[in-house]
Design a protein around this motif. Structure first.
Motif, PDB file in Angstrom:
ATOM      1  N   GLY A   1       0.799  -1.047   0.005  1.00  0.00           N
ATOM      2  CA  GLY A   1       0.093  -0.124   0.150  1.00  0.00           C
ATOM      3  C   GLY A   1       0.866   1.268  -0.493  1.00  0.00           C
ATOM      4  O   GLY A   1       0.554   2.457   0.534  1.00  0.00           O
ATOM      5  N   ARG A   2       2.013   1.129  -0.172  1.00  0.00           N
ATOM      6  CA  ARG A   2       2.942   2.746  -0.444  1.00  0.00           C
ATOM      7  C   ARG A   2       3.519   2.472  -1.452  1.00  0.00           C
ATOM      8  O   ARG A   2       3.817   1.431  -2.577  1.00  0.00           O
ATOM      9  CB  ARG A   2       3.809   2.354   0.807  1.00  0.00           C
ATOM     10  N   ASP A   3       4.426   3.562  -1.803  1.00  0.00           N
ATOM     11  CA  ASP A   3       4.475   3.986  -3.531  1.00  0.00           C
ATOM     12  C   ASP A   3       5.650   4.167  -3.072  1.00  0.00           C
ATOM     13  O   ASP A   3       6.676   5.336  -2.503  1.00  0.00           O
ATOM     14  CB  ASP A   3       3.911   5.379  -4.131  1.00  0.00           C
ATOM     15  N   PHE A   4       7.079   3.858  -3.569  1.00  0.00           N
ATOM     16  CA  PHE A   4       8.162   3.388  -3.287  1.00  0.00           C
ATOM     17  C   PHE A   4       8.739   4.436  -4.750  1.00  0.00           C
ATOM     18  O   PHE A   4      10.276   4.053  -5.015  1.00  0.00           O
ATOM     19  CB  PHE A   4       9.393   2.241  -2.888  1.00  0.00           C
ATOM     20  N   ALA A   5       7.507   4.857  -5.588  1.00  0.00           N
ATOM     21  CA  ALA A   5       8.181   5.312  -6.329  1.00  0.00           C
ATOM     22  C   ALA A   5       9.633   6.282  -6.282  1.00  0.00           C
ATOM     23  O   ALA A   5       8.697   7.237  -5.441  1.00  0.00           O
ATOM     24  CB  ALA A   5       7.566   6.281  -7.676  1.00  0.00           C
TER      25      ALA A   5
ATOM     26  N   VAL B   1      12.249   6.465  -4.489  1.00  0.00           N
ATOM     27  CA  VAL B   1      13.058   6.114  -3.914  1.00  0.00           C
ATOM     28  C   VAL B   1      13.466   4.766  -4.256  1.00  0.00           C
ATOM     29  O   VAL B   1      13.684   4.154  -5.083  1.00  0.00           O
ATOM     30  CB  VAL B   1      12.079   4.922  -2.889  1.00  0.00           C
ATOM     31  N   THR B   2      15.466   5.589  -4.212  1.00  0.00           N
ATOM     32  CA  THR B   2      16.708   4.552  -4.639  1.00  0.00           C
ATOM     33  C   THR B   2      16.767   3.212  -3.636  1.00  0.00           C
ATOM     34  O   THR B   2      16.432   3.027  -2.369  1.00  0.00           O
ATOM     35  CB  THR B   2      17.828   5.621  -4.104  1.00  0.00           C
ATOM     36  N   ILE B   3      17.623   2.794  -4.382  1.00  0.00           N
ATOM     37  CA  ILE B   3      17.373   1.015  -3.575  1.00  0.00           C
ATOM     38  C   ILE B   3      18.326   1.361  -2.334  1.00  0.00           C
ATOM     39  O   ILE B   3      18.044   0.999  -0.913  1.00  0.00           O
ATOM     40  CB  ILE B   3      19.039   0.157  -4.704  1.00  0.00           C
ATOM     41  N   LYS B   4      19.380   2.947  -2.244  1.00  0.00           N
ATOM     42  CA  LYS B   4      20.030   2.737  -0.781  1.00  0.00           C
ATOM     43  C   LYS B   4      19.079   3.815   0.110  1.00  0.00           C
ATOM     44  O   LYS B   4      18.617   3.155   1.536  1.00  0.00           O
ATOM     45  CB  LYS B   4      21.038   4.291  -1.221  1.00  0.00           C
ATOM     46  N   GLY B   5      17.848   4.759   0.027  1.00  0.00           N
ATOM     47  CA  GLY B   5      16.900   5.296   0.406  1.00  0.00           C
ATOM     48  C   GLY B   5      15.901   4.264   0.581  1.00  0.00           C
ATOM     49  O   GLY B   5      15.341   4.265   1.745  1.00  0.00           O
ATOM     50  N   PHE B   6      15.304   2.799   0.369  1.00  0.00           N
ATOM     51  CA  PHE B   6      15.119   1.825   0.266  1.00  0.00           C
ATOM     52  C   PHE B   6      15.568   1.009   2.009  1.00  0.00           C
ATOM     53  O   PHE B   6      15.119   0.727   2.310  1.00  0.00           O
ATOM     54  CB  PHE B   6      13.856   1.119  -0.047  1.00  0.00           C
ATOM     55  N   ILE B   7      16.530   0.755   2.011  1.00  0.00           N
ATOM     56  CA  ILE B   7      17.349   0.303   2.486  1.00  0.00           C
ATOM     57  C   ILE B   7      17.326   0.760   3.890  1.00  0.00           C
ATOM     58  O   ILE B   7      17.075   0.115   5.258  1.00  0.00           O
ATOM     59  CB  ILE B   7      19.149  -0.548   1.672  1.00  0.00           C
ATOM     60  N   GLU B   8      17.749   2.156   3.566  1.00  0.00           N
ATOM     61  CA  GLU B   8      17.768   2.879   4.658  1.00  0.00           C
ATOM     62  C   GLU B   8      16.124   2.804   5.758  1.00  0.00           C
ATOM     63  O   GLU B   8      16.088   2.885   7.016  1.00  0.00           O
ATOM     64  CB  GLU B   8      17.939   4.533   4.212  1.00  0.00           C
ATOM     65  N   ARG B   9      15.533   2.980   4.900  1.00  0.00           N
ATOM     66  CA  ARG B   9      14.024   2.485   5.968  1.00  0.00           C
ATOM     67  C   ARG B   9      13.304   1.469   5.932  1.00  0.00           C
ATOM     68  O   ARG B   9      13.213   1.621   7.065  1.00  0.00           O
ATOM     69  CB  ARG B   9      13.007   2.778   4.415  1.00  0.00           C
ATOM     70  N   LEU B  10      14.530   0.464   5.361  1.00  0.00           N
ATOM     71  CA  LEU B  10      13.588  -1.503   6.068  1.00  0.00           C
ATOM     72  C   LEU B  10      14.390  -0.875   6.973  1.00  0.00           C
ATOM     73  O   LEU B  10      14.019  -1.658   8.376  1.00  0.00           O
ATOM     74  CB  LEU B  10      14.702  -1.955   5.146  1.00  0.00           C
ATOM     75  N   ASP B  11      15.885  -0.669   6.741  1.00  0.00           N
ATOM     76  CA  ASP B  11      17.114  -1.014   8.541  1.00  0.00           C
ATOM     77  C   ASP B  11      16.161  -0.223   9.493  1.00  0.00           C
ATOM     78  O   ASP B  11      16.002  -0.933  10.902  1.00  0.00           O
ATOM     79  CB  ASP B  11      18.268  -0.238   7.974  1.00  0.00           C
ATOM     80  N   ALA B  12      15.617   0.865   9.166  1.00  0.00           N
ATOM     81  CA  ALA B  12      14.842   1.895  10.632  1.00  0.00           C
ATOM     82  C   ALA B  12      14.117   1.315  10.889  1.00  0.00           C
ATOM     83  O   ALA B  12      13.016   1.277  11.930  1.00  0.00           O
ATOM     84  CB  ALA B  12      14.389   3.287   9.619  1.00  0.00           C
ATOM     85  N   TYR B  13      12.735   0.724   9.567  1.00  0.00           N
ATOM     86  CA  TYR B  13      11.939   0.319  10.429  1.00  0.00           C
ATOM     87  C   TYR B  13      12.146  -0.932  11.526  1.00  0.00           C
ATOM     88  O   TYR B  13      11.567  -1.309  12.511  1.00  0.00           O
ATOM     89  CB  TYR B  13      10.934  -0.737   9.203  1.00  0.00           C
ATOM     90  N   MET B  14      13.136  -2.095  10.490  1.00  0.00           N
ATOM     91  CA  MET B  14      13.582  -3.716  11.575  1.00  0.00           C
ATOM     92  C   MET B  14      13.766  -2.560  13.271  1.00  0.00           C
ATOM     93  O   MET B  14      13.825  -3.702  14.185  1.00  0.00           O
ATOM     94  CB  MET B  14      14.352  -3.853  10.864  1.00  0.00           C
TER      95      MET B  14
END
Length: 154
Positions: free
Chosen positions: A108-112, A114-127
């Motif tokens: 349900g989120r749009d990652f258009a 978002v770079t790979i690096k940005g996504f990895i940072e977001r995922l790490d923050a979520y974890m």
């Protein structure tokens, strides 16, 4: 587990404690390779106390049969449990975690844009948030806080 975003593919390799659901360690990369799996296991082993030799469960993926992963497991005297072929209940703890993760963080989120690096940072923050702050209804508090209350972590 794998995430496909417009910028490419990102892989998450976590160790989930089956007792309370805490993500003990995780690695994030763009390929489910030996280094991702090995680093995840080394990071998890670094949290063990003297004399702790837990059971580590994995599926039958090739990265859990590579010599480096097996060597790390043996060095730390971890007992290996591998799921039966085609038996998803063996992986229930991990699959339940992945379902919550994808529902809360990904779907349900749009990652258009978002770079790979940005996504990895977001995922790490979520974890990190999941481990340290997300309220687990069973405990009425976060997993990390519950462990601290029980004297299981500093």
């Amino acid at each position: 587990t794998e995430f496909r975003i417009p910028a490419g593919k990102v892989c998450l390799s976590p160790v989930i404690d089956c007792c309370d659901g805490m993500p003990v360690s995780w690695t994030i990369g763009t390929s489910p390779n030996a280094e991702l799996a090995n680093r995840m296991l080394r990071d998890a082993c670094s949290t063990l106390g003297d004399g702790e030799h837990p059971i580590i469960h994995s599926d039958r993926g090739c990265h859990y049969r590579w010599p480096g992963w097996i060597r790390i497991r043996k060095e730390h005297k971890l007992t290996r449990s591998t799921g039966a072929k085609g038996c998803s209940p063996d992986n229930a703890a991990a699959e339940g975690f992945f379902g919550r993760l994808k529902q809360e963080f990904f779907h349900g989120r749009d990652f258009a844009g978002v770079t790979i690096k940005g996504f990895i940072e977001r995922l790490d923050a979520y974890m990190t948030w999941y481990r340290d702050e997300r309220i687990k209804l069973t405990f009425g508090t976060s997993i990390a806080k519950r462990r601290r209350e029980l004297g299981l972590m500093a």
